[in-house]
Design an enzyme around this catalytic site. Structure first.
Site, mmCIF file in Angstrom:
data_model
loop_
_atom_site.group_PDB
_atom_site.id
_atom_site.type_symbol
_atom_site.label_atom_id
_atom_site.label_comp_id
_atom_site.label_asym_id
_atom_site.label_seq_id
_atom_site.Cartn_x
_atom_site.Cartn_y
_atom_site.Cartn_z
ATOM 1 N N GLU A 93 0.815 -1.219 0.000
ATOM 2 C CA GLU A 93 0.000 0.000 0.000
ATOM 3 C C GLU A 93 0.852 1.274 0.000
ATOM 4 O OE1 GLU A 93 -3.715 -0.397 2.548
ATOM 5 O OE2 GLU A 93 -2.471 -2.015 3.336
ATOM 6 N N VAL A 113 -11.042 -14.750 -0.866
ATOM 7 C CA VAL A 113 -9.728 -15.162 -0.374
ATOM 8 C C VAL A 113 -8.876 -13.899 -0.235
ATOM 9 C CG1 VAL A 113 -7.692 -16.589 -0.806
ATOM 10 C CG2 VAL A 113 -9.957 -17.392 -1.524
ATOM 11 N N SER A 133 -6.479 -1.844 1.663
ATOM 12 C CA SER A 133 -6.737 -1.226 0.352
ATOM 13 C C SER A 133 -7.198 -2.244 -0.684
ATOM 14 C CB SER A 133 -5.494 -0.488 -0.167
ATOM 15 O OG SER A 133 -5.161 0.572 0.672
ATOM 16 N N ARG A 190 -25.867 -4.437 1.976
ATOM 17 C CA ARG A 190 -25.297 -3.129 1.659
ATOM 18 C C ARG A 190 -24.014 -2.918 2.459
ATOM 19 N NH1 ARG A 190 -30.331 0.458 3.302
ATOM 20 N NH2 ARG A 190 -28.943 2.186 2.722
ATOM 21 N N SER A 192 -11.388 10.518 0.442
ATOM 22 C CA SER A 192 -11.551 9.235 1.122
ATOM 23 C C SER A 192 -12.791 9.266 1.995
ATOM 24 C CB SER A 192 -10.314 8.917 1.977
ATOM 25 O OG SER A 192 -9.155 8.801 1.186
#
Length: 380
Positions: free
Chosen positions: A24, A205, A212, A248, A348
């Site tokens: 990440e 998996v 992320s 949801r 974000s």
């Protein structure tokens, strides 16, 4: 003595640490650029420190524009590090907070004291308690969760175990540890197949200690299982397999206030066209748009806020957390995971949820720094 003649205290110095050795890395650089752009320079001095993918702590330019996404090209620390190959060294003596820059063949340069570290690292070697342990040893306060909470928040297996012990609802899962796979891959594979037989295909998996949406594969049967295992193990030798939860996707932010943790308005992540699930590309490259606030009933909103704070407290978090849930078809919330250092660019979900709750991005950064400055390192 009058206030006019009182010596002015220097501004707190914030080291923004980003990049890192995990998969990440580039997401962390994006986050750092956003934080550097928004941090109040009238209130704080800032020292940007990037960690390269091979683990070198580098002095970087204080230039947020070079840390931004360019088309689909993701930024790296190596591209913005000061030339010369020097390394930044944190203090190892809790009595001092001097940061030193060492360049090969040159006399070490004192970069001055640091009052607080703002880590914006995601994944292993940054979000998992390793950096937090280093800062505890150094006696330097830092934003976010401590060693234990960071480690638990990074490991999806133990996170779920803690949630279960506190009565939080979690979905079905199984774990394949590195020793299991090394000792008997066929038995480990059968463990996953038996899990799918009990709970149904498809399954997800995942690397047990990554974020992320890196390394995650949705598997609909035996045909794709080996490839999915290999993909997850490329990020982490320990993998977790989760059943599909229909419903949801709901997220909620938790922020530390002086009187205790408080939850934001929740958000919803709608299905993304051309993606089977909310994967890396959907999050970062295809601009998946969350709905803020989530279209929930007042009772549902209150419930997910209650569960988010409970998850924060269960893991002994500090500073901030984003809690991710499924709202199932029968109207129940099931917690999927928490993120102790969630994505933190202005677009974000965590900052957007707090903006919808009445707190703009620069104020959010300020509150996190102030919360860190109020805390001491060590047992607390």
């Amino acid at each position: 003595m009058s206030s006019d003649s009182t010596p002015q205290s220097p501004k707190p110095r914030v080291a923004v640490v980003f990049g890192g050795r995990s998969s990440e890395h580039t997401i962390s650089v994006l986050t750092a650029g956003a934080v550097l752009r928004a941090i109040d320079r009238d209130r704080y001095d800032v020292l940007p420190i990037g960690i390269t993918t091979d683990g070198r702590w580098a002095l970087t330019a204080d230039d947020p524009e070079r840390m931004a996404l360019s088309g689909r090209e993701l930024p790296t620390v190596a591209a913005i590090a000061e030339p010369g190959g020097g390394s930044v060294l944190l203090p190892v003596d809790p009595a001092g907070r001097e940061v030193v820059y060492c360049e090969p063949g040159s006399v070490p340069k004192d970069l001055g004291d640091v009052d607080v570290v703002f880590p914006v690292l995601h994944g292993p070697y940054g979000e998992d308690g390793t950096l937090q342990g280093l800062l505890e040893l150094s006696g330097v306060p830092y934003v976010g969760a401590g060693v234990l909470a960071s480690a638990v928040g990074m490991d999806k297996e133990y996170m779920k175990r803690v949630f279960t012990s506190f009565g939080l609802p979690v979905g079905p899962y199984t774990v394949v540890r590195p020793r299991e796979w090394a000792a008997d891959p066929a038995a480990a594979r059968k463990k996953i197949v038996d899990f799918a037989a009990d709970h149904g295909w498809p399954v997800f998996v995942k690397p047990a200690r990554a974020g992320s949406s890196m390394g995650i594969t949705k598997v609909s049967g035996l045909a794709g299982l080996d490839e999915a295992i290999a993909e997850a193990q490329a990020h982490d030798p320990k993998i977790i397999v989760e059943s599909l939860l229909s419903g949801r996707e709901i997220e909620c932010g938790v922020l530390e206030f002086e009187e205790g943790p408080r939850a934001s308005v929740p958000a919803e992540i709608p299905p993304v066209s051309h993606h089977d699930f909310y994967d890396f590309e959907a999050k970062y490259l295809d601009s998946a748009e969350g709905i803020v606030p989530a279209p929930l009933t007042p009772e549902q909103t209150a419930r997910v806020q209650e569960l988010s704070v409970l998850a924060y407290e269960a893991v002994s978090c500090e500073g901030l957390v984003r809690a991710d849930f499924f709202l199932t078809e029968d109207g129940e919330f099931v917690i999927n995971e928490i993120n102790t250092l969630p994505g933190f660019t202005p677009i974000s979900m965590y900052p957007r949820m707090w903006q919808a709750s009445g707190m703009e991005y620069p104020e959010l950064i300020d509150r996190l720094i102030q919360a860190a400055l109020r805390r001491s390192t060590g047992l607390r």
